[in-house]
Design a protein around this motif. Structure first.
Motif, mmCIF file in Angstrom:
data_model
loop_
_atom_site.group_PDB
_atom_site.id
_atom_site.type_symbol
_atom_site.label_atom_id
_atom_site.label_comp_id
_atom_site.label_asym_id
_atom_site.label_seq_id
_atom_site.Cartn_x
_atom_site.Cartn_y
_atom_site.Cartn_z
ATOM 1 N N ASN A 132 -5.868 -30.307 35.908
ATOM 2 C CA ASN A 132 -7.521 -30.903 35.354
ATOM 3 C C ASN A 132 -8.353 -31.188 36.769
ATOM 4 O O ASN A 132 -7.692 -31.226 37.868
ATOM 5 C CB ASN A 132 -7.196 -32.536 34.990
ATOM 6 C CG ASN A 132 -6.962 -31.844 33.609
ATOM 7 O OD1 ASN A 132 -6.034 -30.923 33.295
ATOM 8 N ND2 ASN A 132 -6.855 -32.940 32.219
ATOM 9 N N PRO A 133 -9.790 -30.921 36.301
ATOM 10 C CA PRO A 133 -10.556 -32.043 37.651
ATOM 11 C C PRO A 133 -10.658 -32.991 38.579
ATOM 12 O O PRO A 133 -9.916 -33.929 37.460
ATOM 13 C CB PRO A 133 -11.946 -31.189 37.005
ATOM 14 C CG PRO A 133 -11.080 -31.830 35.535
ATOM 15 C CD PRO A 133 -10.148 -31.113 35.407
ATOM 16 N N ALA A 134 -10.392 -33.041 39.703
ATOM 17 C CA ALA A 134 -10.257 -33.950 40.397
ATOM 18 C C ALA A 134 -11.666 -35.149 39.331
ATOM 19 O O ALA A 134 -12.599 -34.785 39.194
ATOM 20 C CB ALA A 134 -10.907 -34.431 41.703
ATOM 21 N N PRO A 135 -11.615 -36.584 39.915
ATOM 22 C CA PRO A 135 -12.421 -37.669 38.897
ATOM 23 C C PRO A 135 -13.431 -38.109 39.770
ATOM 24 O O PRO A 135 -14.973 -38.559 39.326
ATOM 25 C CB PRO A 135 -11.784 -39.278 39.014
ATOM 26 C CG PRO A 135 -10.475 -38.421 39.382
ATOM 27 C CD PRO A 135 -10.610 -37.507 40.282
ATOM 28 N N GLY A 136 -13.797 -37.002 40.723
ATOM 29 C CA GLY A 136 -15.206 -37.237 41.474
ATOM 30 C C GLY A 136 -15.078 -36.231 42.974
ATOM 31 O O GLY A 136 -14.337 -35.757 43.046
ATOM 32 N N ALA A 137 -16.579 -36.493 43.866
ATOM 33 C CA ALA A 137 -15.605 -36.345 44.646
ATOM 34 C C ALA A 137 -14.206 -35.829 45.362
ATOM 35 O O ALA A 137 -13.823 -36.870 46.095
ATOM 36 C CB ALA A 137 -17.485 -36.112 45.455
ATOM 37 N N THR A 138 -14.541 -35.231 46.591
ATOM 38 C CA THR A 138 -12.674 -34.811 47.020
ATOM 39 C C THR A 138 -13.261 -34.396 48.423
ATOM 40 O O THR A 138 -12.467 -34.591 49.646
ATOM 41 C CB THR A 138 -11.901 -34.091 46.258
ATOM 42 O OG1 THR A 138 -13.251 -33.040 46.472
ATOM 43 C CG2 THR A 138 -11.675 -33.941 44.934
ATOM 44 N N SER A 139 -14.414 -35.294 49.024
ATOM 45 C CA SER A 139 -14.829 -33.946 50.966
ATOM 46 C C SER A 139 -14.454 -35.305 51.678
ATOM 47 O O SER A 139 -14.192 -35.019 52.643
ATOM 48 C CB SER A 139 -16.345 -33.659 50.544
ATOM 49 O OG SER A 139 -17.158 -32.787 49.885
ATOM 50 N N ILE A 140 -14.942 -36.478 51.450
ATOM 51 C CA ILE A 140 -14.617 -37.814 52.828
ATOM 52 C C ILE A 140 -13.635 -38.800 52.391
ATOM 53 O O ILE A 140 -14.381 -39.768 51.456
ATOM 54 C CB ILE A 140 -15.993 -37.787 53.075
ATOM 55 C CG1 ILE A 140 -16.846 -36.676 53.775
ATOM 56 C CG2 ILE A 140 -15.357 -38.631 54.184
ATOM 57 C CD1 ILE A 140 -18.353 -37.014 53.647
ATOM 58 N N ALA A 141 -12.511 -37.916 51.849
ATOM 59 C CA ALA A 141 -11.819 -39.800 51.339
ATOM 60 C C ALA A 141 -11.082 -40.290 52.280
ATOM 61 O O ALA A 141 -9.905 -41.740 52.726
ATOM 62 C CB ALA A 141 -10.534 -38.861 50.840
#
Length: 270
Positions: free
Chosen positions: A138-147
């Motif tokens: 399933n898609p991520a809940p939001g952006a995953t670029s800068i965790a």
């Protein structure tokens, strides 16, 4: 109800238990999150969970599991980053996403499945956390670029009246603006000190002109002579130069912020 979790906050103590996807912790009050624990609900076979906290002074703690406390209580130590992962034969059916609200940065992006989330070497507290388990793919809940933000370089300045100011990291401002105070010396170091010989810098000092190049961790400029810094040069060497560019800019008397220089170019006035 696949997972539930709660956090222990400075001043406020243990927060109410929340379910999958909700926030635990308190934002807007400048309070550090000091501990947390996560449980897996019943009815999911052998699905388990492990998690680790990066704690002020202590660094990364060992993983704990299924309701055990991660972090500390009663020691006034901030959590700066977390890692969370699912375990057991049922773990392959799910992804676990999580993100943190970090001091100065607000909500960072989502990490997943054991990746670090938060900051390291910036001395920034976590104030809140969200954790969400979703079906695999399933898609991520939001952006995953800068965790996760891990500092690579640290620097501090010696300023008229104030002396040596606190150390800051990657991209943060060192010194003052709007106070008409001259910067008199500069110190730059890599967070991993084994790389200090691969960064060099020098300063242009009032009356004396350009100083000799020095390596990371050494002072450039003067103290106690009331001489202003007017320009700087910074360059990387060897393996750092192969992997990175280094950018820097200065706030100069009369002109304000000048544009960015990089890789040994001059920044400031001469």
């Amino acid at each position: 109800k696949i997972i539930s979790y709660q956090s222990y906050m400075q001043t406020f103590g243990w927060q109410p238990v929340v379910q999958n996807g909700y926030q635990t912790g308190v934002t807007g009050y400048a309070k550090r999150l000091e501990a947390f624990k996560i449980n897996v609900g019943s009815g999911y076979g052998d699905l388990g969970i492990q998690y680790s906290a990066h704690v002020e002074s202590y660094g990364w703690q060992d993983y704990v599991s299924n309701g055990t406390l991660a972090g500390t209580t009663g020691k006034s130590k901030r959590i700066e980053a977390v890692k969370i992962k699912l375990t057991g034969s049922q773990a392959s059916k799910y992804d676990i996403y999580y993100r943190v609200h970090a001091q100065s940065y607000g909500w960072l992006d989502w990490a997943k499945n054991g990746e670090p989330s938060g900051t390291k070497d910036y001395a920034k507290r976590i104030e809140a956390v969200q954790v969400k388990v979703v079906p695999k793919g399933n898609p991520a809940p939001g952006a995953t670029s800068i965790a996760f933000k891990e500092a690579k370089i640290a620097y501090k300045t010696h300023v008229q009246t104030y002396g040596w100011m606190s150390k800051v990291h990657d991209g943060e401002t060192a010194g003052t603006s709007g106070k008409a105070k001259r910067m008199e010396a500069l110190n730059i170091a890599m967070v991993d000190s084994s790389y200090n010989k691969e960064i060099s810098y020098r300063t242009h000092v009032q009356t004396y002109g350009w100083q000799k190049w020095v390596n990371g961790g050494k002072n450039s400029g003067t103290e106690g002579k009331a001489k202003r810094l007017e320009a700087i040069q910074i360059e990387l060497k060897d393996s750092l130069a192969d992997q990175y560019d280094i950018y820097y800019r200065v706030h100069a008397q009369t002109y304000g912020w000048l544009d960015w220089a990089k890789n040994g170019e001059k920044a400031g006035t001469e």
